[in-house]
Design a protein around this motif. Structure first.
Motif, mmCIF file in Angstrom:
data_model
loop_
_atom_site.group_PDB
_atom_site.id
_atom_site.type_symbol
_atom_site.label_atom_id
_atom_site.label_comp_id
_atom_site.label_asym_id
_atom_site.label_seq_id
_atom_site.Cartn_x
_atom_site.Cartn_y
_atom_site.Cartn_z
ATOM 1 N N VAL A 142 1.029 -5.380 7.029
ATOM 2 C CA VAL A 142 -0.268 -6.025 6.767
ATOM 3 C C VAL A 142 -0.615 -5.824 5.300
ATOM 4 O O VAL A 142 -0.592 -4.689 4.804
ATOM 5 N N LYS A 143 -0.927 -6.919 4.601
ATOM 6 C CA LYS A 143 -1.230 -6.832 3.161
ATOM 7 C C LYS A 143 -2.569 -7.487 2.850
ATOM 8 O O LYS A 143 -2.826 -8.608 3.288
ATOM 9 N N ALA A 144 -3.379 -6.786 2.059
ATOM 10 C CA ALA A 144 -4.612 -7.394 1.541
ATOM 11 C C ALA A 144 -4.213 -8.478 0.544
ATOM 12 O O ALA A 144 -3.253 -8.300 -0.215
ATOM 13 N N GLY A 152 -2.651 -1.733 -1.171
ATOM 14 C CA GLY A 152 -3.109 -2.731 -0.207
ATOM 15 C C GLY A 152 -2.097 -3.139 0.845
ATOM 16 O O GLY A 152 -2.256 -4.160 1.498
ATOM 17 N N VAL A 153 -1.038 -2.313 1.025
ATOM 18 C CA VAL A 153 -0.001 -2.655 2.003
ATOM 19 C C VAL A 153 0.046 -1.586 3.087
ATOM 20 O O VAL A 153 0.124 -0.398 2.789
ATOM 21 N N ILE A 154 -0.025 -2.009 4.344
ATOM 22 C CA ILE A 154 0.081 -1.049 5.446
ATOM 23 C C ILE A 154 1.250 -1.450 6.327
ATOM 24 O O ILE A 154 1.348 -2.605 6.762
ATOM 25 N N ILE A 155 2.172 -0.509 6.526
ATOM 26 C CA ILE A 155 3.321 -0.749 7.409
ATOM 27 C C ILE A 155 2.928 -0.153 8.759
ATOM 28 O O ILE A 155 2.982 1.070 8.937
ATOM 29 N N ALA A 156 2.521 -1.009 9.683
ATOM 30 C CA ALA A 156 2.022 -0.520 10.974
ATOM 31 C C ALA A 156 3.190 -0.360 11.943
ATOM 32 O O ALA A 156 4.013 -1.263 12.093
ATOM 33 N N ILE A 184 0.213 -11.232 6.981
ATOM 34 C CA ILE A 184 0.990 -10.426 7.928
ATOM 35 C C ILE A 184 2.437 -10.869 7.791
ATOM 36 O O ILE A 184 2.741 -12.067 7.815
ATOM 37 N N GLU A 185 3.299 -9.846 7.612
ATOM 38 C CA GLU A 185 4.630 -10.152 7.130
ATOM 39 C C GLU A 185 5.698 -9.493 7.982
ATOM 40 O O GLU A 185 5.494 -8.417 8.529
ATOM 41 N N GLU A 186 6.830 -10.124 8.035
ATOM 42 C CA GLU A 186 8.023 -9.577 8.681
ATOM 43 C C GLU A 186 8.445 -8.293 7.952
ATOM 44 O O GLU A 186 8.369 -8.211 6.726
ATOM 45 N N TYR A 187 8.895 -7.298 8.718
ATOM 46 C CA TYR A 187 9.338 -6.025 8.130
ATOM 47 C C TYR A 187 10.787 -6.152 7.674
ATOM 48 O O TYR A 187 11.647 -6.565 8.440
ATOM 49 N N LEU A 188 11.029 -5.817 6.427
ATOM 50 C CA LEU A 188 12.386 -5.901 5.887
ATOM 51 C C LEU A 188 12.922 -4.507 5.600
ATOM 52 O O LEU A 188 12.153 -3.582 5.369
ATOM 53 N N GLU A 189 14.237 -4.388 5.582
ATOM 54 C CA GLU A 189 14.848 -3.100 5.259
ATOM 55 C C GLU A 189 15.929 -3.267 4.216
ATOM 56 O O GLU A 189 16.617 -4.289 4.190
ATOM 57 N N PRO A 191 17.551 -1.201 0.200
ATOM 58 C CA PRO A 191 17.127 -0.552 -1.034
ATOM 59 C C PRO A 191 16.181 -1.454 -1.829
ATOM 60 O O PRO A 191 16.346 -2.675 -1.838
ATOM 61 N N GLU A 192 15.188 -0.815 -2.472
ATOM 62 C CA GLU A 192 14.251 -1.579 -3.301
ATOM 63 C C GLU A 192 14.660 -1.492 -4.767
ATOM 64 O O GLU A 192 15.149 -0.464 -5.229
ATOM 65 N N VAL A 193 14.452 -2.580 -5.458
ATOM 66 C CA VAL A 193 14.765 -2.665 -6.887
ATOM 67 C C VAL A 193 13.580 -3.284 -7.607
ATOM 68 O O VAL A 193 13.006 -4.261 -7.125
ATOM 69 N N HIS A 213 9.648 5.335 -6.971
ATOM 70 C CA HIS A 213 9.516 6.239 -5.823
ATOM 71 C C HIS A 213 8.029 6.265 -5.507
ATOM 72 O O HIS A 213 7.271 6.971 -6.166
ATOM 73 N N LYS A 214 7.618 5.462 -4.521
ATOM 74 C CA LYS A 214 6.183 5.189 -4.348
ATOM 75 C C LYS A 214 5.444 6.252 -3.547
ATOM 76 O O LYS A 214 4.243 6.441 -3.727
ATOM 77 N N ARG A 215 6.154 6.945 -2.638
ATOM 78 C CA ARG A 215 5.438 7.899 -1.792
ATOM 79 C C ARG A 215 5.143 9.185 -2.546
ATOM 80 O O ARG A 215 5.876 9.563 -3.454
ATOM 81 N N VAL A 281 12.138 -11.221 -2.266
ATOM 82 C CA VAL A 281 10.981 -10.777 -3.047
ATOM 83 C C VAL A 281 9.977 -10.088 -2.126
ATOM 84 O O VAL A 281 9.529 -10.670 -1.142
ATOM 85 N N ILE A 282 9.640 -8.832 -2.459
ATOM 86 C CA ILE A 282 8.591 -8.105 -1.747
ATOM 87 C C ILE A 282 7.254 -8.364 -2.426
ATOM 88 O O ILE A 282 6.233 -8.529 -1.788
ATOM 89 N N GLU A 283 7.256 -8.361 -3.750
ATOM 90 C CA GLU A 283 6.027 -8.664 -4.487
ATOM 91 C C GLU A 283 6.342 -9.101 -5.901
ATOM 92 O O GLU A 283 7.396 -8.770 -6.448
ATOM 93 N N TYR A 284 5.398 -9.873 -6.450
ATOM 94 C CA TYR A 284 5.414 -10.181 -7.880
ATOM 95 C C TYR A 284 4.287 -9.397 -8.534
ATOM 96 O O TYR A 284 3.205 -9.271 -7.949
HETATM 97 P P1 AMP Z 1 3.860 -3.777 -2.462
HETATM 98 O O1 AMP Z 1 2.548 -3.201 -2.915
HETATM 99 O O2 AMP Z 1 3.792 -5.177 -2.007
HETATM 100 O O3 AMP Z 1 4.977 -3.463 -3.417
HETATM 101 O O4 AMP Z 1 4.274 -2.908 -1.196
HETATM 102 C C1 AMP Z 1 4.342 -1.507 -1.262
HETATM 103 C C2 AMP Z 1 5.560 -1.035 -0.546
HETATM 104 O O5 AMP Z 1 5.479 -1.397 0.842
HETATM 105 C C3 AMP Z 1 6.848 -1.673 -1.020
HETATM 106 O O6 AMP Z 1 7.368 -1.048 -2.141
HETATM 107 C C4 AMP Z 1 7.722 -1.541 0.197
HETATM 108 O O7 AMP Z 1 8.276 -0.235 0.263
HETATM 109 C C5 AMP Z 1 6.772 -1.703 1.335
HETATM 110 N N1 AMP Z 1 6.797 -3.087 1.837
HETATM 111 C C6 AMP Z 1 6.072 -4.133 1.396
HETATM 112 N N2 AMP Z 1 6.383 -5.250 2.084
HETATM 113 C C7 AMP Z 1 7.319 -4.903 2.980
HETATM 114 C C8 AMP Z 1 8.061 -5.616 3.984
HETATM 115 N N3 AMP Z 1 7.869 -6.917 4.213
HETATM 116 N N4 AMP Z 1 8.950 -4.924 4.708
HETATM 117 C C9 AMP Z 1 9.164 -3.600 4.511
HETATM 118 N N5 AMP Z 1 8.507 -2.876 3.585
HETATM 119 C C10 AMP Z 1 7.591 -3.515 2.828
#
Ligand code: AMP
Ligand code: GLY
Length: 425
Positions: A142-144, A152-156, A184-189, A191-193, A213-215, A281-284
């Protein structure tokens, strides 16, 4: 030349240090900068969000070139106002910055132009979102829609959690106006770049790749933060994947923005996930990442200011953007409790000597009675370059161990996953 850099974090500090290498630069103003940046630029207490104040200052001080680094002023139109006042700038205008300012805009753009991203639906009513969640498989993302400080991103993990996130955002005021609409978005798996790229709307030149390393805590546990550390280049991002990203994502994005009448000029940030169905693309973002800039810019061999001016002039194609081929690591020192509640005002003790190839970029630091004290969650980044990833990581940890302040904490595993990836290859 007289340069103005808008922003107050470690990213801005890295930009300022790099710009200062250009011999034509006589003066750099940081608005507002911070107590650590004060050693490299004249800090002026005008907030980055005060667009009127920034513009008036630039005109009064006859600034030759301005760099607007943070998302908020870009999305609010700082570059439009500065340009209207005759100040040449690096950064997208308001029409283009929407690529970060609205996740719904970004998702719809990717769908319309066939740019690979997670499947999604957008909602402006809670009932419709709830009904959608009833038929979705967990985890549910879920993303605002709007800006939310990277939070603003919650992985529920369950439908209930997803519904709670939607209610908190749309009705509970979590993230304010930014959460009134949600994706509301599909969960992807995978490595992130992070790939930052210079573009003038005609040419796009990607920079060296990186990994954030976001956490907050070791082992990717704890809350999401603005970023606790970075390494560059990202070992998962092979030449083959890079070529595919250029063809399927980078060039199509530049063209899509042009086709929409929203030509993007500045630094375009691609947050990518390398899934087994290809890069998506996860985000721009419409700016340099923080702390991505702190590892990417030390590896840049070309002149940053010249590149930025070329982006402004539309001559990026003829301008060299060259990286050293080395490695870099940034470890963030934060205040205990970040990203939630933390105390401030502790004196920062710095080493007398820093090894060559290391840098400290300050963020939440201010001068108080001539002393540098903590003033934010992310306090500083300890950065080292090196011939190998291992050397860069050990250099950054060697440096951070010479720095101290009360309640300081940092992750011990920045670069750990990347080092494993290098070894198993
Ligand atoms: P964002 O602020 O959009 O970069 O999202 C923060 C973090 O949430 C990302 O770096 C990912 O680790 C995770 N994330 C965002 N969207 C997804 C997705 N569709 N599937 C899995 N993880 C996601
Ligand atoms: N480090 C992630 C960002 O700047 O958005």
């Amino acid at each position: 030349m007289r340069i103005m850099v808008v922003g107050a974090g470690g990213r801005e500090h890295a930009i300022i240090r790099k710009i200062a290498q250009n011999k034509k630069v006589g003066k750099i103003f940081a608005l507002p900068g911070n107590g650590g940046i004060a050693a490299d630029a004249e800090c002026v207490p005008i907030d980055a969000a005060d667009i009127g104040g920034i513009t008036a200052f630039a005109v009064k001080e006859r600034v030759d070139f301005a760099v607007v680094a943070p998302d908020d002023p870009l999305v609010a139109g700082a570059v439009d106002e500065l340009s209207a006042a005759g100040i040449p700038c690096f950064g997208p205008d308001k029409k283009a910055a929407i690529i970060e300012g609205s996740k719904i805009f970004a998702k719809d753009l990717m769908k319309k132009y066939g740019i690979p991203t997670a499947g999604y639906a957008t909602f402006d009513s809670v009932d419709a979102a709830d009904a959608y969640i009833d038929n979705a498989d967990a985890p549910i993302v879920v993303k605002a829609d709007g800006l939310a400080l990277g939070k603003g991103v919650i992985i529920a993990q369950t439908r209930e959690e997803a519904k709670k996130a939607v209610h908190d955002m749309m009705e509970g005021g979590l993230f304010g106006g930014s959460g009134k609409r949600v994706v509301i978005e599909e969960y992807l798996e995978g490595p992130e770049v992070s790939v930052l790229a210079f573009t003038d709307g005609k040419t796009i030149k990607p920079m060296v790749s990186s990994m954030d390393h976001k956490r907050a805590l070791d082992g990717d546990r704890g809350l999401n933060t603005g970023g606790m550390g970075t390494i560059a280049p990202n070992p998962y991002y092979t030449e083959e994947i890079a070529a595919r990203c250029t063809e399927e994502i980078f060039v199509p994005t530049v063209r899509a923005m042009n086709a929409e009448g929203r030509t993007f000029r500045g630094c375009l940030y691609f947050g990518l996930m390398l899934t087994d169905r290809g890069p998506k693309v996860i985000e721009y973002n419409c700016r340099f990442g923080d702390p991505e800039a702190q590892v990417v810019l030390p590896l840049l061999e070309s002149d940053l200011l010249e590149i930025m001016i070329a982006v402004h002039n539309g001559t990026l194609e003829q301008t060299e953007v060259k990286f050293s081929g080395g490695h870099a690591c940034c470890v963030i020192a934060a205040s205990k409790g970040y990203p939630e509640k933390y105390e401030k005002g502790f004196e920062i003790t710095l080493p007398d000597y820093r090894a060559p190839g290391t840098e400290i970029y300050f963020a939440g630091a201010k001068l108080s009675d001539g002393k540098l004290v903590t003033s934010g969650g992310r306090v500083l980044g300890a950065v080292s370059t090196g011939g190998t990833l291992e050397a860069a990581v050990s250099g950054a940890y060697g440096l951070i161990k010479t720095i101290s302040f009360e309640n300081m904490f940092y992750r011990n595993d920045i670069g750990g996953r990347a080092l494993k990836a290098v070894k198993t290859r």
